[in-house]
Design a protein around this motif. Structure first.
Motif, short mmCIF file in Angstrom:
data_model
loop_
_atom_site.label_atom_id
_atom_site.label_comp_id
_atom_site.label_asym_id
_atom_site.label_seq_id
_atom_site.Cartn_x
_atom_site.Cartn_y
_atom_site.Cartn_z
N TYR A 10 0.82 -1.21 0.00
CA TYR A 10 0.00 0.00 0.00
C TYR A 10 0.86 1.27 0.00
O TYR A 10 0.67 2.17 -0.83
N LYS A 43 -1.63 -1.87 -13.15
CA LYS A 43 -2.81 -2.20 -12.36
C LYS A 43 -2.46 -2.17 -10.87
O LYS A 43 -1.44 -2.72 -10.46
N PHE A 46 -4.53 -3.25 -5.11
CA PHE A 46 -5.50 -2.92 -4.07
C PHE A 46 -6.27 -1.70 -4.55
O PHE A 46 -5.85 -1.02 -5.51
N TYR A 47 -7.40 -1.41 -3.91
CA TYR A 47 -8.20 -0.27 -4.33
C TYR A 47 -7.73 1.00 -3.64
O TYR A 47 -7.69 1.06 -2.41
N GLU A 48 -7.34 1.96 -4.43
CA GLU A 48 -6.97 3.27 -3.92
C GLU A 48 -7.31 4.29 -5.00
O GLU A 48 -6.73 4.26 -6.10
N PRO A 49 -8.26 5.18 -4.73
CA PRO A 49 -8.67 6.15 -5.73
C PRO A 49 -7.48 6.94 -6.30
O PRO A 49 -6.65 7.45 -5.56
N GLU A 150 -5.72 6.15 3.90
CA GLU A 150 -6.27 5.32 2.84
C GLU A 150 -7.47 6.03 2.24
O GLU A 150 -8.31 6.57 2.93
N ASP A 333 -13.80 4.10 0.66
CA ASP A 333 -12.77 4.39 -0.35
C ASP A 333 -11.54 3.53 -0.17
O ASP A 333 -10.40 3.96 -0.41
N SER A 334 -11.75 2.30 0.25
CA SER A 334 -10.66 1.35 0.45
C SER A 334 -11.21 -0.06 0.35
O SER A 334 -12.40 -0.30 0.59
N ASP A 335 -10.34 -1.02 -0.02
CA ASP A 335 -10.74 -2.42 0.04
C ASP A 335 -9.99 -3.15 1.16
O ASP A 335 -9.93 -4.37 1.20
N GLN A 362 -16.12 -2.42 -2.80
CA GLN A 362 -14.78 -2.79 -3.25
C GLN A 362 -14.17 -3.98 -2.53
O GLN A 362 -13.26 -4.62 -3.05
N TRP A 396 -19.58 4.29 3.29
CA TRP A 396 -19.44 4.60 1.87
C TRP A 396 -20.49 5.64 1.49
O TRP A 396 -21.61 5.63 1.99
#
Length: 441
Positions: A10, A43, A46-49, A150, A333-335, A362, A396
């Protein structure tokens, strides 16, 4: 400048892409091939805007590459250590094995004049020990803690609210000659944010290591304080949200982080305050941080209390009840599901006999892998269908904006538990729902 980033999780992935954005030539190194393959393909693992776009942009310049070969760091002037320091299994102490492994892998490739920059959150004293191991290499160690949130990590890296340099210092606390050289080199690395008047704190190793854990401990204390007030509000009929609004007008206190609810989770605050307590004990000053034990305890009690609240709205028992949990990530805004209050509550309710279905925009895949015994749904509509209780557990934006009328026809019973105190009670009650929240009548 050519820099390396050791550890592309991360922190490291965001830092590597951001350094390339700032104009540096960056090589990111990690021991997990699958992670490197994803990053090399632009890619995010992990999910991070904003991160996928930043990766694509930075790689398009030719200034960013990822590899599993540590030898690729040779030739870099600055090496960032960005590996994790999780909590040790069965202990409060931090597990420094990833830091040790990364440092050992880096050592053979260092050249005189190189700068090793620690960004990991470590117990105070770690930097001093690592600096001793650099003796004879001609390289210098600096501690430069990260302060990422995050969901806002890209912004926080490119536009930090402060920078901290922990430099080698003399007996008077002033930077040594090598410390001054290190400062100039870091100033070059961070030239863009410094030009934007980002505050800079130049200090010694010990202080720099304490900054991050002290900040996280303060935030955790503030969150647990308002949750302690929520316990009192429940006993007296007061409203914790209005209480927070009222005391938040005091400029010395402020309204931020005074949001009562399920409390904090994730990979930072819980493990950092526990590691801080453990280190204080090792230093013989454990009483100085004894209050953090209650901070931790208050935080964990909120999860138990939410299960109690579910039982209350179900006339004393959740056995056989269908409960929809909106949220699996520890924050929006996180997974990231590490120490997620949402999943902790979901698992507790299932153990007590409820039929629990969890959804998240997510984090469903991560949650399913970690909690295979829970049921998951891809959408809110599927999760709440036939539910006796709906629990908003992660705030969310799409959950905050839910229309009570639109889902009323899907549930078996109109009962909503607002685990984050973000819904409008009057609106939900007007739509015929039983509304309950921690710390509110």
């Amino acid at each position: 400048m050519r820099v390396s980033v050791i550890g592309c999780g991360y922190l490291g992935a965001v830092h590597a892409a951001s350094m390339a954005k700032l104009g540096h030539t960056v090589v990111g190194v990690d021991v997990v091939p699958a992670k490197i393959e994803m990053l090399a393909a632009g890619k995010a693992p992990f999910y991070e805007p904003g991160l996928p776009e930043l990766l694509t942009e930075s790689q398009g310049t030719g200034r960013l590459e990822f590899t599993t070969d540590t030898a690729a760091v040779a030739g870099a002037q600055v090496h960032f250590l960005c590996v994790g320091t999780p909590q040790k299994h069965g202990e409060f102490r931090a597990d420094l094995s990833y830091v040790e492994d990364a440092f050992a892998a880096l050592l053979p490739h260092l050249q005189p004049g190189d700068l090793v920059v620690g960004k990991s959150t470590v117990p105070v004293g770690t930097a001093e020990a690592l600096a001793e191991r650099l003796a004879g290499t001609g390289a210098t160690l600096v501690w430069n803690p990260e302060f990422l949130r995050e969901g806002f990590a890209v912004q926080d890296t490119l536009h930090p609210d402060r920078l901290v340099y922990g430099l080698p210092t003399d007996d008077d606390g002033e930077p040594t000659p090598e410390g001054e050289r290190a400062r100039l080199l870091l100033d070059e690395v961070y030239a863009t944010p410094l030009a934007d008047d980002t505050p800079l704190v130049v200090t010694d190793y010990a202080t720099a290591q304490l900054v991050k854990v002290a900040a996280n401990s303060f935030l955790a204390t503030k969150i647990s304080f308002i949750n302690a007030m929520a316990e009192l509000c429940e006993a007296t009929g007061a409203d914790v949200t209005r209480l927070a609004d009222a005391i938040g007008y005091d400029a010395r206190i402020g309204r931020r982080f005074l949001n009562a609810g399920l409390g904090f989770g994730g990979g930072c605050l819980p493990k950092d305050i526990r590691a801080f307590m453990a280190r204080a004990g090792e230093l013989g000053v454990d009483q100085a941080l004894s209050f953090l034990r209650e901070v931790d305890a208050i935080n964990m009690r909120r999860r138990v209390r939410m299960v109690d609240l579910a039982r209350e709205v179900c006339d004393g028992s959740i056995v056989g009840r269908r409960i929809a949990v909106l949220g699996a990530a520890f924050k929006p805004d996180s997974d990231d599901i590490r120490d997620s209050p949402a999943l902790s509550v979901a698992a507790q309710m299932q153990l007590q006999g409820a039929h629990v279905t969890v959804t998240d925009p997510q984090a469903v895949d991560n949650a399913r892998a970690a909690w295979p015994g829970l049921a998951f749904a891809p959408t809110v509509e599927e999760a709440v269908t036939g539910a006796d209780v709906v629990l908003l557990a992660t705030e969310w934006a799409e959950y905050r904006a839910l229309d009570p009328d639109s889902i009323a026809g899907l549930v078996a019973e109109r009962r909503i538990l607002d685990g984050r105190n973000v819904l409008d009670p009057a609106r939900w009650r007007a739509a015929g729902w039983t509304y309950r929240a921690l710390g509110r009548p």
